[in-house]
Design a protein around this motif. Structure first.
Motif, PDB file in Angstrom:
ATOM      1  N   GLU A  86       0.804  -1.222   0.000  1.00  0.00           N
ATOM      2  CA  GLU A  86       0.000   0.000   0.000  1.00  0.00           C
ATOM      3  C   GLU A  86       0.834   1.268   0.000  1.00  0.00           C
ATOM      4  O   GLU A  86       0.333   2.359  -0.309  1.00  0.00           O
ATOM      5  CB  GLU A  86      -0.957   0.003   1.207  1.00  0.00           C
ATOM      6  CG  GLU A  86      -0.291   0.092   2.572  1.00  0.00           C
ATOM      7  CD  GLU A  86       0.039  -1.254   3.193  1.00  0.00           C
ATOM      8  OE1 GLU A  86      -0.020  -1.358   4.436  1.00  0.00           O
ATOM      9  OE2 GLU A  86       0.370  -2.187   2.444  1.00  0.00           O
ATOM     10  N   PHE A  87       2.133   1.117   0.309  1.00  0.00           N
ATOM     11  CA  PHE A  87       3.008   2.291   0.328  1.00  0.00           C
ATOM     12  C   PHE A  87       4.087   2.235  -0.757  1.00  0.00           C
ATOM     13  O   PHE A  87       5.046   3.011  -0.715  1.00  0.00           O
ATOM     14  CB  PHE A  87       3.674   2.423   1.699  1.00  0.00           C
ATOM     15  CG  PHE A  87       2.710   2.646   2.828  1.00  0.00           C
ATOM     16  CD1 PHE A  87       1.730   3.634   2.743  1.00  0.00           C
ATOM     17  CD2 PHE A  87       2.771   1.869   3.979  1.00  0.00           C
ATOM     18  CE1 PHE A  87       0.840   3.841   3.784  1.00  0.00           C
ATOM     19  CE2 PHE A  87       1.882   2.072   5.021  1.00  0.00           C
ATOM     20  CZ  PHE A  87       0.909   3.059   4.923  1.00  0.00           C
ATOM     21  N   ALA A  88       3.941   1.334  -1.708  1.00  0.00           N
ATOM     22  CA  ALA A  88       4.971   1.170  -2.739  1.00  0.00           C
ATOM     23  C   ALA A  88       5.203   2.471  -3.510  1.00  0.00           C
ATOM     24  O   ALA A  88       6.341   2.788  -3.895  1.00  0.00           O
ATOM     25  CB  ALA A  88       4.582   0.047  -3.692  1.00  0.00           C
ATOM     26  N   ASP A  89       4.135   3.245  -3.726  1.00  0.00           N
ATOM     27  CA  ASP A  89       4.283   4.470  -4.515  1.00  0.00           C
ATOM     28  C   ASP A  89       4.904   5.619  -3.722  1.00  0.00           C
ATOM     29  O   ASP A  89       5.132   6.702  -4.273  1.00  0.00           O
ATOM     30  CB  ASP A  89       2.938   4.906  -5.085  1.00  0.00           C
ATOM     31  CG  ASP A  89       1.908   5.228  -3.999  1.00  0.00           C
ATOM     32  OD1 ASP A  89       2.174   4.939  -2.810  1.00  0.00           O
ATOM     33  OD2 ASP A  89       0.838   5.769  -4.342  1.00  0.00           O
ATOM     34  N   ARG A  90       5.224   5.394  -2.458  1.00  0.00           N
ATOM     35  CA  ARG A  90       5.857   6.445  -1.659  1.00  0.00           C
ATOM     36  C   ARG A  90       7.387   6.426  -1.799  1.00  0.00           C
ATOM     37  O   ARG A  90       8.058   7.314  -1.248  1.00  0.00           O
ATOM     38  CB  ARG A  90       5.513   6.296  -0.171  1.00  0.00           C
ATOM     39  CG  ARG A  90       4.027   6.250   0.152  1.00  0.00           C
ATOM     40  CD  ARG A  90       3.350   7.591   0.106  1.00  0.00           C
ATOM     41  NE  ARG A  90       1.936   7.424   0.397  1.00  0.00           N
ATOM     42  CZ  ARG A  90       1.396   7.578   1.613  1.00  0.00           C
ATOM     43  NH1 ARG A  90       2.157   7.901   2.646  1.00  0.00           N
ATOM     44  NH2 ARG A  90       0.100   7.405   1.781  1.00  0.00           N
ATOM     45  N   GLU A  91       7.947   5.420  -2.444  1.00  0.00           N
ATOM     46  CA  GLU A  91       9.400   5.366  -2.612  1.00  0.00           C
ATOM     47  C   GLU A  91       9.846   6.491  -3.545  1.00  0.00           C
ATOM     48  O   GLU A  91       9.361   6.612  -4.665  1.00  0.00           O
ATOM     49  CB  GLU A  91       9.846   4.023  -3.168  1.00  0.00           C
ATOM     50  CG  GLU A  91      11.368   3.899  -3.258  1.00  0.00           C
ATOM     51  CD  GLU A  91      11.823   2.559  -3.814  1.00  0.00           C
ATOM     52  OE1 GLU A  91      12.998   2.204  -3.594  1.00  0.00           O
ATOM     53  OE2 GLU A  91      11.020   1.885  -4.482  1.00  0.00           O
ATOM     54  N   VAL A  92      10.772   7.299  -3.065  1.00  0.00           N
ATOM     55  CA  VAL A  92      11.261   8.451  -3.831  1.00  0.00           C
ATOM     56  C   VAL A  92      12.750   8.633  -3.563  1.00  0.00           C
ATOM     57  O   VAL A  92      13.327   7.992  -2.677  1.00  0.00           O
ATOM     58  CB  VAL A  92      10.513   9.749  -3.438  1.00  0.00           C
ATOM     59  CG1 VAL A  92       9.043   9.672  -3.808  1.00  0.00           C
ATOM     60  CG2 VAL A  92      10.679  10.031  -1.948  1.00  0.00           C
ATOM     61  N   THR A  93      13.364   9.513  -4.331  1.00  0.00           N
ATOM     62  CA  THR A  93      14.753   9.908  -4.094  1.00  0.00           C
ATOM     63  C   THR A  93      14.772  11.364  -3.658  1.00  0.00           C
ATOM     64  O   THR A  93      14.156  12.220  -4.304  1.00  0.00           O
ATOM     65  CB  THR A  93      15.606   9.723  -5.353  1.00  0.00           C
ATOM     66  OG1 THR A  93      15.620   8.343  -5.718  1.00  0.00           O
ATOM     67  CG2 THR A  93      17.045  10.190  -5.116  1.00  0.00           C
ATOM     68  N   LYS A  94      15.462  11.625  -2.558  1.00  0.00           N
ATOM     69  CA  LYS A  94      15.594  12.988  -2.047  1.00  0.00           C
ATOM     70  C   LYS A  94      17.065  13.283  -1.776  1.00  0.00           C
ATOM     71  O   LYS A  94      17.872  12.369  -1.603  1.00  0.00           O
ATOM     72  CB  LYS A  94      14.796  13.154  -0.744  1.00  0.00           C
ATOM     73  CG  LYS A  94      13.311  12.938  -0.875  1.00  0.00           C
ATOM     74  CD  LYS A  94      12.610  13.359   0.412  1.00  0.00           C
ATOM     75  CE  LYS A  94      11.098  13.243   0.265  1.00  0.00           C
ATOM     76  NZ  LYS A  94      10.377  13.952   1.344  1.00  0.00           N
ATOM     77  N   VAL A  95      17.383  14.552  -1.709  1.00  0.00           N
ATOM     78  CA  VAL A  95      18.732  14.971  -1.326  1.00  0.00           C
ATOM     79  C   VAL A  95      18.673  15.418   0.135  1.00  0.00           C
ATOM     80  O   VAL A  95      18.030  16.405   0.474  1.00  0.00           O
ATOM     81  CB  VAL A  95      19.246  16.106  -2.223  1.00  0.00           C
ATOM     82  CG1 VAL A  95      20.626  16.569  -1.745  1.00  0.00           C
ATOM     83  CG2 VAL A  95      19.329  15.633  -3.679  1.00  0.00           C
ATOM     84  N   ILE A  96      19.353  14.645   0.994  1.00  0.00           N
ATOM     85  CA  ILE A  96      19.378  14.926   2.436  1.00  0.00           C
ATOM     86  C   ILE A  96      20.798  15.313   2.816  1.00  0.00           C
ATOM     87  O   ILE A  96      21.735  14.524   2.668  1.00  0.00           O
ATOM     88  CB  ILE A  96      18.941  13.696   3.256  1.00  0.00           C
ATOM     89  CG1 ILE A  96      17.623  13.116   2.726  1.00  0.00           C
ATOM     90  CG2 ILE A  96      18.836  14.060   4.729  1.00  0.00           C
ATOM     91  CD1 ILE A  96      16.443  14.026   2.857  1.00  0.00           C
ATOM     92  N   ASP A  97      20.972  16.527   3.265  1.00  0.00           N
ATOM     93  CA  ASP A  97      22.289  17.025   3.654  1.00  0.00           C
ATOM     94  C   ASP A  97      23.314  16.812   2.536  1.00  0.00           C
ATOM     95  O   ASP A  97      24.451  16.386   2.763  1.00  0.00           O
ATOM     96  CB  ASP A  97      22.770  16.347   4.942  1.00  0.00           C
ATOM     97  CG  ASP A  97      21.888  16.676   6.132  1.00  0.00           C
ATOM     98  OD1 ASP A  97      21.058  17.605   6.025  1.00  0.00           O
ATOM     99  OD2 ASP A  97      22.013  16.009   7.167  1.00  0.00           O
TER     100      ASP A  97
END
Length: 336
Positions: A86-97
């Motif tokens: 149910e959360f598969a579409d929440r996977e993303v790439t972000k730039v953290i620090d």
């Protein structure tokens, strides 16, 4: 004679109280994280039972602005989120620090959604997976309630504070509000707030009277661009820290380095220099597995086996540190 005895007793008791107050504190690093999945009520409770003085929650924010305890805002390594369709579409790439990270992030979930997840062991290759799936993610309020009920302190870390501020979910005001609600507002409160960044500690100094600790890594710089860690460790740098914080939390090898053979060397002058600047010193992190121990305290060749953590901690206590972070509370208490 009775008056003399009474005065003598008062002096003796006063000295005992002073000594007890000054003994090094044991900080349960993410709870009893060597025994149970980190940042769970079960891990914090076990640490308290084993004698911790403080329990340590790393704080990140949910989408609806609630502070919860996770080592990072990316949670695929510490929860079962990757296995939840149910959360598969929440996977993303972000730039953290400044680093690109792919996964699932607390700020993309409401608290109600996060509460449906279950904690997993972050170091399964060393600590196994027997307790995976048993525990939920706790909120800061739940952790404070546990600490107050059990008579211990809290030692929260603000994780990636400049990142969270940039996305409209600043950590500081909510943290201070939670501490205020608990009646913890002054330096006498059983609280330390820690951060690897500098500017949010300076902001917190204006918001609360509780004690603040500047975390210092062995290399690199704070993510908010406030100098470099090496500069903080000089006498001038320590004096500058003392203007906004009450202590430092250095990587432990900054106090006792390891030589080419990975054995402990002679201590540096960091503890003495920090004390001269009026700062407490709480090094991190003490773990029992051979994988983490210096060569002189390993037992055998299995990286998962436990070596002589008590001996390592005692070597650091001999330098005069004011507290230690450990994944294994019982061993830390025994060493003290």
């Amino acid at each position: 004679m009775r008056l003399f005895l009474a005065l003598s007793l008062c002096l003796m008791l006063g000295s005992a109280v002073t000594l007890a107050a000054e003994r090094p504190i044991v900080i349960a690093h993410r709870g009893a994280s060597g025994l149970l999945p980190e940042h769970t009520i079960a891990a914090y409770t076990k640490a308290i039972e084993d004698g911790a003085d403080f329990i340590e929650p790393d704080l990140v924010a949910t989408r609806d602005g609630v502070l919860v305890a996770r080592h990072e805002n990316e949670i695929s390594g510490t929860t079962d989120v990757a296995a939840r369709p149910e959360f598969a579409d929440r996977e993303v790439t972000k730039v953290i620090d400044g680093v690109a990270v792919t996964g699932w992030f607390t700020e993309n979930f409401t608290l109600a959604e996060l509460k449906t997840l279950r904690a997993r062991e972050r170091l399964p290759e060393l600590r196994g997976t027997a307790n995976d799936g048993r525990f939920e993610i706790p909120t800061l309020d739940e952790i404070i309630a546990l600490a107050k009920a059990r008579g211990v302190g809290v030692y929260p870390e603000t994780k990636h504070p400049s990142y969270f501020a940039a996305i409209g979910l600043p950590l500081e005001a909510k943290l201070v509000a939670a501490l205020d609600a608990a009646g913890w507002r002054t330096a006498e409160a059983p609280v330390f707030i820690q951060s690897f960044e500098v500017n949010n500690l300076k902001q917190l100094r204006k918001m609360t009277g509780v004690r603040l600790v500047q975390l210092v890594a062995g290399e690199g710089a704070p993510a908010d661009g406030a100098g470099r860690y090496a500069e903080m460790l000089t006498p001038a740098g320590l004096k500058a820290i003392a203007a906004y914080a009450d202590g430092i939390g250095p990587e432990k090898t900054l106090i006792i380095p390891r030589g080419p053979d990975m054995r402990l060397m002679e201590p540096t002058r960091l503890v003495a220099n920090a004390h001269a600047a009026g700062l407490k010193v709480h090094p991190w992190t003490f773990r029992a597995e051979n994988h983490f121990l210096p060569a002189d305290h390993k037992r055998g060749d299995d990286p998962r086996a436990h070596g002589d953590l008590v001996a390592e901690i005692r070597a650091y206590l001999a330098t005069g540190v004011d507290g230690i972070f450990s994944d294994f509370t019982a061993e830390a208490v025994a060493a003290r």
